[in-house]
Design a protein around this motif. Structure first.
Motif, short mmCIF file in Angstrom:
data_model
loop_
_atom_site.label_atom_id
_atom_site.label_comp_id
_atom_site.label_asym_id
_atom_site.label_seq_id
_atom_site.Cartn_x
_atom_site.Cartn_y
_atom_site.Cartn_z
N ALA A 314 9.75 -3.89 5.29
CA ALA A 314 11.18 -3.79 5.53
C ALA A 314 11.86 -5.11 5.17
N ARG A 315 11.12 -6.20 5.32
CA ARG A 315 11.70 -7.49 4.99
C ARG A 315 11.95 -7.60 3.49
N ILE A 316 11.06 -7.00 2.71
CA ILE A 316 11.25 -7.04 1.26
C ILE A 316 12.49 -6.25 0.91
N GLY A 317 13.42 -6.93 0.30
CA GLY A 317 14.65 -6.24 -0.03
C GLY A 317 15.60 -6.19 1.14
N GLY A 318 15.48 -7.14 2.07
CA GLY A 318 16.43 -7.22 3.16
C GLY A 318 16.61 -5.89 3.86
N GLY A 319 15.55 -5.13 3.93
CA GLY A 319 15.64 -3.87 4.65
C GLY A 319 15.62 -2.66 3.75
N ILE A 320 15.91 -2.86 2.45
CA ILE A 320 16.08 -1.66 1.66
C ILE A 320 14.76 -0.93 1.39
N MET A 321 13.64 -1.64 1.52
CA MET A 321 12.38 -0.93 1.33
C MET A 321 12.24 0.17 2.38
N GLY A 322 12.87 -0.03 3.51
CA GLY A 322 12.81 0.99 4.56
C GLY A 322 13.39 2.31 4.09
N GLU A 323 14.26 2.26 3.11
CA GLU A 323 14.95 3.48 2.69
C GLU A 323 14.03 4.52 2.08
N HIS A 324 12.86 4.09 1.61
CA HIS A 324 11.97 5.11 1.05
C HIS A 324 11.27 5.89 2.15
N GLY A 325 11.37 5.38 3.37
CA GLY A 325 10.78 6.12 4.48
C GLY A 325 9.28 6.31 4.33
N VAL A 326 8.60 5.23 3.93
CA VAL A 326 7.15 5.32 3.78
C VAL A 326 6.53 4.23 4.64
N ASP A 327 5.51 4.59 5.37
CA ASP A 327 4.79 3.60 6.15
C ASP A 327 3.60 3.13 5.31
N LEU A 328 3.64 1.87 4.90
CA LEU A 328 2.57 1.33 4.05
C LEU A 328 1.61 0.50 4.88
N THR A 329 0.34 0.77 4.74
CA THR A 329 -0.67 0.02 5.49
C THR A 329 -1.82 -0.36 4.56
N ASP A 330 -2.74 -1.16 5.11
CA ASP A 330 -3.92 -1.57 4.35
C ASP A 330 -5.15 -1.00 5.04
N ASP A 331 -6.11 -0.58 4.28
CA ASP A 331 -7.40 -0.19 4.84
C ASP A 331 -8.13 -1.47 5.25
N PRO A 332 -8.54 -1.57 6.51
CA PRO A 332 -9.17 -2.82 6.96
C PRO A 332 -10.45 -3.17 6.20
N SER A 333 -11.05 -2.20 5.53
CA SER A 333 -12.29 -2.52 4.80
C SER A 333 -12.00 -3.19 3.44
N TRP A 334 -10.74 -3.18 3.01
CA TRP A 334 -10.43 -3.76 1.71
C TRP A 334 -10.46 -5.28 1.77
N LYS A 335 -11.03 -5.88 0.76
CA LYS A 335 -10.96 -7.33 0.63
C LYS A 335 -9.59 -7.70 0.08
N GLN A 336 -9.20 -8.94 0.34
CA GLN A 336 -7.88 -9.38 -0.14
C GLN A 336 -7.98 -10.66 -0.96
N THR A 337 -6.97 -10.87 -1.79
CA THR A 337 -6.90 -12.11 -2.58
C THR A 337 -6.24 -13.19 -1.73
N ASP A 338 -6.05 -14.35 -2.31
CA ASP A 338 -5.40 -15.47 -1.62
C ASP A 338 -3.92 -15.16 -1.36
N MET A 339 -3.37 -14.17 -2.04
CA MET A 339 -1.99 -13.76 -1.79
C MET A 339 -1.90 -12.76 -0.64
N GLY A 340 -3.07 -12.33 -0.15
CA GLY A 340 -3.08 -11.26 0.86
C GLY A 340 -2.90 -9.89 0.23
N TRP A 341 -3.11 -9.80 -1.08
CA TRP A 341 -3.00 -8.51 -1.76
C TRP A 341 -4.38 -7.85 -1.79
N ASN A 342 -4.39 -6.54 -1.54
CA ASN A 342 -5.66 -5.81 -1.44
C ASN A 342 -6.36 -5.68 -2.79
N ILE A 343 -7.68 -5.85 -2.76
CA ILE A 343 -8.48 -5.68 -3.98
C ILE A 343 -9.05 -4.26 -3.96
#
Ligand code: GBH
Length: 463
Positions: A314-343
């Motif tokens: 929701a912070r991305i886009g000052g709230g406008i990402m909320g407008e898509h009405g999608v709950d985005l999550t990460d699978d805890p088993s996924w490894k991440q990069t130094d950016m915190g992006w899922n591999i």
């Protein structure tokens, strides 16, 4: 050995502000990123792109490194304010001369130059004088700048990319304020996106009417997208994942392939979403000769509510990402990069196949894919970057699978060629195949450079 198709393009990519430096030299005017990076608190540790990798002075050494790497193409961007210091008007011949030398030397070394016309560095004068990307008239400024690029460089360029990731300009530049020009708004991203799409269409129109028949190149756009996997197999979650794709990728792609914004966006955003005029729509339709894709990560998508990173999104886009009405999550088993992006390598395979089916089997180029890995401020750690080798091995395996499943993938460019100025993270996040010592500008190829070099030379992955 998993071989790639004959004539597959192997490359690596950079962007002008991230590597060139020489920010105030030889007639270059300031861009919005020069202004933004000098505002205290915007960039990690107060880093700027003033010097970056000093590529402006070291391009010969850098091309020698590309040559040894064995790539057959190299994607770079042109600094608009180096060519037109005021954004329009007088051309800076020294800037033109720099790109001429760069292009000629690449070709001499059998490396095909791929040129991005705009990688986020709008001339500051256009921001101050006309409110930059918010002004509909900016589309004509883009077209006029592009015309100069085609006229001066187009005799040697076969692949043009109009814009890099307009999503970032819209949402990070005008929504969350994380990127230049640092605006925070819930409405501006839609206007900026609209003007950038029009700018893209105008640039392509100039190329096709005035240059393409003699220069014989192709022109397209590069968009970024994660893959969004439905959290469950439910109808709702599958719809949520499609919506997430529409709101990131479809937003910029549907107007080009279908002439209008995705239905899901029109339904949810209503009158905040601008309309294309008939003329703009006609120019937009079919305005990309290929599908350029930058891909970095995957998330799980679900119909809200559920727990997870909804707040972060929701912070991305000052709230406008909320407008898509999608709950985005990460699978805890996924490894991440130094950016915190899922591999999630298979995410790229799924995305490539989805694009292929959805948009009528277009020629696709992955114009960026890569990772920052932890601890790489330390040279010893970075030079033994087995994590990055693993990343590329798996993501390239996913590309190979997508091709086997029928995607017309024609090339792959790793991000990035070398450590550089990583936008708001400054020099603290390192994506390079080459380690850069920012104190003295020495370059050191990482293990991933040597590994990737083998892939390029073999046109395939060793098992
Ligand atoms: C690219 O953008 C840029 O083109 C390039 O200049 C840059 O150096 C490179 O990536 C590395 O950052 O919603 O938290 O899951 C990357 C664009 C868009 C990629 C948002 C990650 C999702 C992050 N990014 N995306 S998150």
């Amino acid at each position: 050995m998993r071989k790639f198709p004959l004539n597959f393009l192997w490359g690596t990519a950079t962007a002008a502000y991230q590597i060139e430096g020489a920010a105030r030299l030889e007639g270059r005017g300031p861009s919005i990123w020069d202004a933004f990076s000098h505002i205290p608190g915007k960039i990690h540790d107060g880093h700027t792109g003033d010097v970056a990798c000093d590529h402006y002075h070291r391009y010969e050494e850098d091309i020698a490194l590309l040559k040894d790497m064995g790539v057959n193409c190299y994607r770079f961007s042109i600094s608009w304010s180096r060519i037109l210091p005021q954004g329009r008007g007088q051309v800076n011949e020294k800037g033109v001369a720099f790109y001429n030398k760069l292009i000629d030397l690449l070709i001499e070394n059998d490396i095909e130059p791929w040129v991005t016309i705009y990688h986020w560095d709008l001339p500051l004068a256009l921001q101050i004088e006309m409110d930059g990307l918010m002004n509909p008239a900016i589309a004509t400024c883009f077209a006029d700048f592009a015309r100069i690029c085609f006229a001066r460089f187009g005799d040697r360029i076969r692949h043009w990319i109009t814009l890099n990731e307009p999503w970032c300009c819209a949402l990070l530049g005008h929504g969350s304020g994380d990127f230049a020009p640092g605006r925070e708004s819930e409405t501006e991203p839609y206007l900026v996106a609209h003007n950038l799409l029009r700018a893209h269409a105008y640039m392509v129109d100039v190329y096709r009417r005035e240059f393409q028949s003699t220069q014989r190149g192709v022109i397209g756009i590069t968009n970024n997208s994660n893959w969004y996997r439905p959290l469950t197999d439910s109808e709702e979650d599958r719809a949520a994942s499609e919506r997430a794709l529409d709101f990131t990728l479809g937003w910029f792609v549907e107007p080009i392939y279908c002439g209008c914004y995705p239905q899901t966006m029109r339904d949810r955003i209503g009158s905040k979403l601008p309309e294309f005029t008939e003329d703009d729509r006609a120019l937009l339709r079919g305005s990309s000769d290929f599908f350029g894709l930058n891909h970095y990560s995957t998330n799980l998508a679900a119909e809200p509510p559920s727990s997870g990173i909804m707040e972060k999104k929701a912070r991305i886009g000052g709230g406008i990402m909320g407008e898509h009405g999608v709950d985005l999550t990460d699978d805890p088993s996924w490894k991440q990069t130094d950016m915190g992006w899922n591999i999630v390598p298979w995410g790229l395979r799924e995305l490539l196949c989805w694009i292929s089916t959805r948009y009528g089997h277009p020629p696709i180029y992955v114009t960026e894919n890569g990772c920052a890995m932890p601890g790489e401020g330390d040279r010893e750690v970075a030079l033994n970057d087995t994590g990055r080798v693993e990343f590329f091995k798996e993501y390239l395996g996913a590309c190979h699978e997508a091709i086997e499943r029928g995607a017309d993938l024609r090339g792959y460019m790793s991000w990035g060629m070398m450590d550089n100025f990583e936008w708001e993270y400054g020099e603290s996040k390192r994506f390079g195949l080459i380690w850069v010592d920012f104190e003295n500008q020495d370059r050191y190829p990482k293990a991933s450079y040597h590994w990737y070099s083998n892939v390029c030379k073999n046109n395939g992955l060793e098992d």
